[in-house]
Design an enzyme around this catalytic site. Structure first.
Site, PDB file in Angstrom:
ATOM      1  N   LYS A 227       0.815  -1.226   0.000  1.00 30.00           N
ATOM      2  CA  LYS A 227       0.000   0.000   0.000  1.00 30.00           C
ATOM      3  C   LYS A 227       0.846   1.273   0.000  1.00 30.00           C
ATOM      4  CE  LYS A 227      -4.355  -1.910   1.154  1.00 30.00           C
ATOM      5  NZ  LYS A 227      -5.320  -2.284   2.159  1.00 30.00           N
ATOM      6  N   ARG A 262      -3.537 -10.237   4.943  1.00 29.15           N
ATOM      7  CA  ARG A 262      -3.927 -10.358   3.526  1.00 29.15           C
ATOM      8  C   ARG A 262      -2.772  -9.810   2.693  1.00 29.15           C
ATOM      9  NH1 ARG A 262      -6.108  -7.147  -0.336  1.00 29.15           N
ATOM     10  NH2 ARG A 262      -7.599  -8.100  -1.786  1.00 29.15           N
TER      11      ARG A 262
HETATM   12  N1  HH2 Z   1      -7.261  -4.085   0.727  1.00 28.57           N
HETATM   13  C1  HH2 Z   1      -7.609  -4.164  -0.574  1.00 28.57           C
HETATM   14  C2  HH2 Z   1      -8.674  -4.982  -0.971  1.00 28.57           C
HETATM   15  N2  HH2 Z   1      -9.351  -5.733  -0.082  1.00 28.57           N
HETATM   16  N3  HH2 Z   1      -9.678  -6.467   2.135  1.00 28.57           N
HETATM   17  C3  HH2 Z   1      -9.341  -6.405   3.438  1.00 28.57           C
HETATM   18  N4  HH2 Z   1     -10.009  -7.151   4.328  1.00 28.57           N
HETATM   19  N5  HH2 Z   1      -8.328  -5.617   3.883  1.00 28.57           N
HETATM   20  C4  HH2 Z   1      -7.612  -4.824   3.044  1.00 28.57           C
HETATM   21  O1  HH2 Z   1      -6.707  -4.079   3.516  1.00 28.57           O
HETATM   22  C5  HH2 Z   1      -7.937  -4.838   1.647  1.00 28.57           C
HETATM   23  C6  HH2 Z   1      -9.005  -5.686   1.223  1.00 28.57           C
HETATM   24  C7  HH2 Z   1      -6.838  -3.396  -1.601  1.00 28.57           C
HETATM   25  O2  HH2 Z   1      -5.763  -4.160  -2.105  1.00 28.57           O
HETATM   26  P1  HH2 Z   1      -5.779  -4.967  -3.501  1.00 28.57           P
HETATM   27  O3  HH2 Z   1      -6.792  -6.063  -3.486  1.00 28.57           O
HETATM   28  O4  HH2 Z   1      -4.398  -5.405  -3.799  1.00 28.57           O
HETATM   29  O5  HH2 Z   1      -6.140  -3.862  -4.567  1.00 28.57           O
HETATM   30  P2  HH2 Z   1      -7.457  -3.568  -5.410  1.00 28.57           P
HETATM   31  O6  HH2 Z   1      -8.537  -3.171  -4.462  1.00 28.57           O
HETATM   32  O7  HH2 Z   1      -7.029  -2.445  -6.321  1.00 28.57           O
HETATM   33  O8  HH2 Z   1      -7.832  -4.821  -6.164  1.00 28.57           O
END
Ligand code: HH2
Length: 282
Positions: A227, A262
């Site tokens: 992040k 995660r």
């Molecule tokens: N962060 C993201 C998505 N889902 N779920 C939980 N529980 N906690 C988090 O911190 C979290 C999450 C964002 O990360 P990512 O899936 O890599 O990115 P994107 O939302 O662009 O797919």
């Protein structure tokens, strides 16, 4: 401390590593890399082989955008074949599905998903809770504010003196929404939502004071992987290269009481968290 998912009771006796499988064209660090169902299922298997305890399959990015959200049919078409393929190939793997929509949650649970990961903490579609309650599925309630389009911006990063107190209070409300819908509290995991409606100082504050969230009595999940605040502090611009900073954030979170993580980079986290856990556990 345990987490109930359908008929499984996870004792969380060591750090739980949840590998990220983004079946999206636009995720902030890996968008488009695993967009096809088979590419996504292959990636999930790779993460499990690297030591993940489970995988989190997502069909909608929270990357800030101007368009509307992904239509239900499209999100189901992205996620369900991947859940099915993982279920066939790895029947024992824990599979969570990252969605804020009740209809997607119902489709995923019907395909055998163990838990739903709702980044809106039941704010956007309360029927996610009822979907989980029907089968006593697990439910991750993450703190955020705003819509999917702007929850990862600073638009709603407006807090008074006590950021952590506000986050804990809003998650306590989310937990109450879940139990009011008939889901046992044992099925719920809480997540402070690093980077969601939070500037870097807000994310650092919630990570520093995780004990206040853990005091609600549920296991805590942290998702700091790659992040922005990790990039700022480690001075690494490219998200996919932020592995060391991500591990640093998660080891600190483990020391602060988090038990689930995660992550995109599973092997590095498996090794680091297991060693850190052995030290901390004494
Ligand atoms: N962060 C993201 C998505 N889902 N779920 C939980 N529980 N906690 C988090 O911190 C979290 C999450 C964002 O990360 P990512 O899936 O890599 O990115 P994107 O939302 O662009 O797919």
């Amino acid at each position: 401390m345990h987490w109930l998912l359908r008929d499984r009771r996870l004792l969380l006796q060591r750090p739980f590593v949840l590998g990220i499988v983004n079946v999206t064209p636009d995720s902030f660090s890996d968008g488009g890399l695993f967009f096809g169902p088979m590419a996504a299922a292959d990636h999930a298997e790779r993460l499990l082989d690297e030591g993940a305890d489970g995988v989190d399959v997502g069909g909608e990015s929270t990357r800030p955008h101007n368009g509307g959200s992904v239509p239900v049919d499209e999100e189901v078409a992205r996620v369900v074949p991947v859940v099915r393929a993982i279920r066939e190939r790895r029947p024992d793997a824990i599979v969570t599905v990252d969605t804020v929509k009740g209809a997607v949650a119902r489709a995923a649970l019907a395909e055998g998903a163990d838990a739903i990961n709702d980044v809106s903490g039941l704010r956007l579609d309360p029927s996610v809770a009822a979907a989980c309650a029907t089968v006593q599925a697990g439910l991750v309630l993450m703190h955020s504010r705003g819509t999917v389009a702007d929850m990862a911006t600073f638009t709603h990063a407006t807090y008074g003196e006590d950021v952590v107190g506000e986050v804990v209070e809003e998650l306590e409300l989310a937990l109450a929404r879940a139990t009011d819908a008939g889901l046992p509290a044992e099925c719920v995991v809480l997540d402070p939502g690093v980077g969601f409606a939070k500037r870097s100082e807000h994310s650092l504050a919630v990570l520093r004071e995780l004990a206040r969230l853990a005091a609600l009595g549920r296991p805590v999940l942290v998702g700091a992987s790659r992040k922005r605040f990790v990039g700022e502090l480690s001075e690494v611009a490219e998200p996919a290269a932020r592995v060391h900073g991500s591990v640093g954030a998660h080891v600190a979170a483990l020391a602060g009481g988090a038990r689930l993580f995660r992550v995109h980079d599973v092997r590095a986290h498996r090794e680091a968290l297991d060693v850190a856990w052995a030290v901390l556990r004494g």
